[in-house]
Design an enzyme around this catalytic site. Structure first.
Site, PDB file in Angstrom:
ATOM      1  N   ASN A 153       0.830  -1.214   0.000  1.00 48.62           N
ATOM      2  CA  ASN A 153       0.000   0.000   0.000  1.00 48.62           C
ATOM      3  C   ASN A 153       0.865   1.265   0.000  1.00 48.62           C
ATOM      4  OD1 ASN A 153      -2.431  -1.530   0.254  1.00 48.62           O
ATOM      5  ND2 ASN A 153      -1.951  -1.802   2.421  1.00 48.62           N
TER       6      ASN A 153
ATOM      7  N   HIS B 196     -13.702  -1.863   6.359  1.00 44.45           N
ATOM      8  CA  HIS B 196     -12.513  -2.531   6.895  1.00 44.45           C
ATOM      9  C   HIS B 196     -12.770  -3.143   8.280  1.00 44.45           C
ATOM     10  CE1 HIS B 196      -8.311  -2.546   8.538  1.00 44.45           C
ATOM     11  NE2 HIS B 196      -8.014  -2.818   7.278  1.00 44.45           N
TER      12      HIS B 196
ATOM     13  N   GLU C 263     -15.617   3.854   4.053  1.00 48.48           N
ATOM     14  CA  GLU C 263     -14.306   4.177   3.494  1.00 48.48           C
ATOM     15  C   GLU C 263     -14.538   5.065   2.283  1.00 48.48           C
ATOM     16  OE1 GLU C 263     -11.890   0.612   2.838  1.00 48.48           O
ATOM     17  OE2 GLU C 263     -12.921  -0.324   4.505  1.00 48.48           O
TER      18      GLU C 263
ATOM     19  N   SER D 246     -10.819  -0.800   0.424  1.00 47.19           N
ATOM     20  CA  SER D 246      -9.482  -1.395   0.459  1.00 47.19           C
ATOM     21  C   SER D 246      -9.329  -2.628  -0.405  1.00 47.19           C
ATOM     22  CB  SER D 246      -9.099  -1.716   1.899  1.00 47.19           C
ATOM     23  OG  SER D 246      -9.994  -2.657   2.447  1.00 47.19           O
TER      24      SER D 246
ATOM     25  N   ASP E 292     -13.219   6.995   6.360  1.00 46.52           N
ATOM     26  CA  ASP E 292     -11.873   6.416   6.442  1.00 46.52           C
ATOM     27  C   ASP E 292     -11.200   6.563   5.074  1.00 46.52           C
ATOM     28  OD1 ASP E 292      -9.611   4.866   6.646  1.00 46.52           O
ATOM     29  OD2 ASP E 292     -10.618   3.102   7.490  1.00 46.52           O
TER      30      ASP E 292
ATOM     31  N   HIS F 222      -6.978   4.634   1.940  1.00 49.40           N
ATOM     32  CA  HIS F 222      -6.455   4.343   0.594  1.00 49.40           C
ATOM     33  C   HIS F 222      -6.598   5.520  -0.374  1.00 49.40           C
ATOM     34  CE1 HIS F 222      -5.699   0.166   1.542  1.00 49.40           C
ATOM     35  NE2 HIS F 222      -6.792   0.250   2.284  1.00 49.40           N
TER      36      HIS F 222
ATOM     37  N   LYS G 266       0.311   4.101   4.793  1.00 54.10           N
ATOM     38  CA  LYS G 266       0.172   3.697   3.398  1.00 54.10           C
ATOM     39  C   LYS G 266       0.916   4.679   2.481  1.00 54.10           C
ATOM     40  CE  LYS G 266      -3.380   0.607   4.586  1.00 54.10           C
ATOM     41  NZ  LYS G 266      -4.656   0.448   5.228  1.00 54.10           N
TER      42      LYS G 266
HETATM   43  C1  LIG Z   1      -4.974  -0.193   6.502  1.00 53.16           C
HETATM   44  C2  LIG Z   1      -6.309   0.286   6.881  1.00 53.16           C
HETATM   45  C3  LIG Z   1      -6.559   0.747   8.165  1.00 53.16           C
HETATM   46  C4  LIG Z   1      -5.582   0.568   9.291  1.00 53.16           C
HETATM   47  O1  LIG Z   1      -4.514   1.407   9.225  1.00 53.16           O
HETATM   48  P1  LIG Z   1      -3.133   0.957   9.888  1.00 53.16           P
HETATM   49  O2  LIG Z   1      -2.370   2.204  10.003  1.00 53.16           O
HETATM   50  O3  LIG Z   1      -2.531  -0.045   8.945  1.00 53.16           O
HETATM   51  O4  LIG Z   1      -3.478   0.346  11.206  1.00 53.16           O
HETATM   52  C5  LIG Z   1      -7.773   1.331   8.419  1.00 53.16           C
HETATM   53  N1  LIG Z   1      -8.713   1.410   7.470  1.00 53.16           N
HETATM   54  C6  LIG Z   1      -8.519   0.939   6.230  1.00 53.16           C
HETATM   55  C7  LIG Z   1      -9.595   1.066   5.224  1.00 53.16           C
HETATM   56  C8  LIG Z   1      -7.314   0.351   5.911  1.00 53.16           C
HETATM   57  O5  LIG Z   1      -7.130  -0.163   4.694  1.00 53.16           O
END
Ligand SMILES: *Cc1c(COP(=O)(O)O)cnc(C)c1O
Length: 383
Positions: free
Chosen positions: A46, A132, A173, A177, A202, A205, A236
């Site tokens: 990522n 997620h 999101e 993801s 969220d 990505h 990411k």
């Molecule tokens: C990766 C991810 C997270 C978590 O983030 P980290 O910093 O890896 O703990 C939260 N939400 C989504 C949609 C993700 O893909």
């Protein structure tokens, strides 16, 4: 009493093609990794902008460590808040156009701290079906009534809103993801305003990848100031580690007092906050723009070669359905020198097993053409 022998359950995972194991990488140099003595081109990270092993990130970390040393010493509320933490939070708030922001040790910890701090028994949480795992876990932990709408199905969301009680929080999101598609954000925002609900978005990505300065889908659509809770990660596109929640001053004050994953965990190391601040500046600036442009060109190239639909982001799923089939194609790609993971239940629903290709600005066009060539042949041979 149930016994403690886990072997039958482990055997069952293997039999179902759901066995997972850790496979250490020996070296990472941009998108080329070494594992079991072989060089592989990585299409599974990522690290969208290709910065995690860059000269720039190494320098930012080294500078941070030289100034700040190692761990922060305690939780943020005890003596773990260093000036660089505060500076990073100001920078994130400015980046997200909110009054304030708060950093956590991971994106997962953001969800686990924020959602239960804001809603509880008697309140209602409404989630997109494809949210997620950290959002789902946080929802369960909160004790609020949980409702789920089918992915991007806003008619169903509207019906759920009509019967919701207490404080109502919608969680989604912006870029999903495992599918790489976008939330129907504009309509979603209209809907939540009509019902007086709040929205937690969220952007794990999307940040760094889309929108002006990489500020995410909310910025791309000009909806930033209509969204109450902006969640994101430093793990990411920023190439580091950690997560943040950006919101009003009032909400952030509440989280400082109530978010348990924030309060009862040692503050992330100050050098990390220093490096994140530096990378955020770079990502929002000209260098980030160049890398995003590269990423868009790669995405265009891959889409054309594989004849797959347009996506705003850098995640491309190829859905096979059967777990064993996705595993087989992933294995064949590995033999051909490409690291592309098969994503299976429980990360996605049963029968939705897929390859998940992620692109990075650090790929070159030749690598994408090679992957598409090999993949095209395999898919033809094994329909
Ligand atoms: C990766 C991810 C997270 C978590 O983030 P980290 O910093 O890896 O703990 C939260 N939400 C989504 C949609 C993700 O893909």
């Amino acid at each position: 009493m149930r016994d403690w022998n886990l072997k039958p359950e482990l055997d069952d995972l293997r039999a179902q093609g759901l066995w997972r194991e850790l496979k250490p990488l020996d070296e990472v140099e941009g998108v080329v990794v070494r594992r079991d003595g072989r060089e592989l081109v990585n299409f599974s990270s990522n690290d969208y902008l290709g910065v995690s092993s860059s000269k720039e990130v190494r320098e930012a970390l080294a500078q941070g460590m030289a100034k700040q040393g190692g761990g922060s010493g305690a939780s943020r509320l005890v003596c773990g808040t260093h000036r660089v933490h505060a500076k990073l939070e100001e920078a994130i708030a400015e980046f997200k156009k909110t009054q304030a922001a708060l950093c956590f040790s991971s994106g997962y910890a953001v969800a686990l701290g924020t959602i239960p701090a804001l809603v509880g028994k008697g309140d209602t949480l409404i989630l997109d079906k494809l949210c997620h795992a950290c959002l789902v876990d946080a929802a369960r932990l909160s004790g609020a009534t949980i409702r789920v709408f089918p992915h991007n199905h806003l008619d169903k969301l509207a019906r759920l809103l009509e019967t919701a009680t207490g404080r109502v929080l919608i969680v989604t999101e912006s870029i999903f993801s495992m599918d790489g598609d976008a939330a129907a954000l504009r309509d979603l925002v209209e809907l939540k305003e009509k019902h007086g609900a709040w929205l937690l978005l969220d952007e794990a990505h999307a940040v760094g990848v889309i929108g002006p300065q990489g500020r995410g889908l909310s910025a791309a659509l000009g909806l930033e100031d209509r969204i109450e809770l902006h969640m994101g990660t430093l793990s990411k596109a920023l190439g580091l580690s950690g997560g943040y929640l950006a919101a009003s001053r009032q909400v952030i004050d509440w989280l400082i007092n109530r978010a348990r994953s924030f309060i009862y965990s040692t503050a992330p190391p100050p050098f990390l906050a220093h490096a994140a601040g530096e990378m955020l500046k770079r990502m929002a600036g000209e260098e980030g723009e160049k890398r995003r442009q590269k990423l868009r060109e790669h995405a265009h190239c891959l889409r054309k070669l594989l004849n797959i639909p347009e996506h705003p982001a850098a995640i491309y799923p190829l859905i096979f359905g059967r777990e064993s089939q996705a595993m087989q194609v992933s294995k064949s790609l590995l033999e051909a020198g490409f690291l592309v993971p098969a994503i299976r239940y429980p990360t996605v629903a049963r029968g939705q097993a897929r390859l998940r290709i992620t692109l990075s600005a650090a790929h070159d066009e030749g690598q994408i053409e090679q992957l598409a060539g090999v993949l095209g042949k395999m898919v033809q041979e094994k329909p």
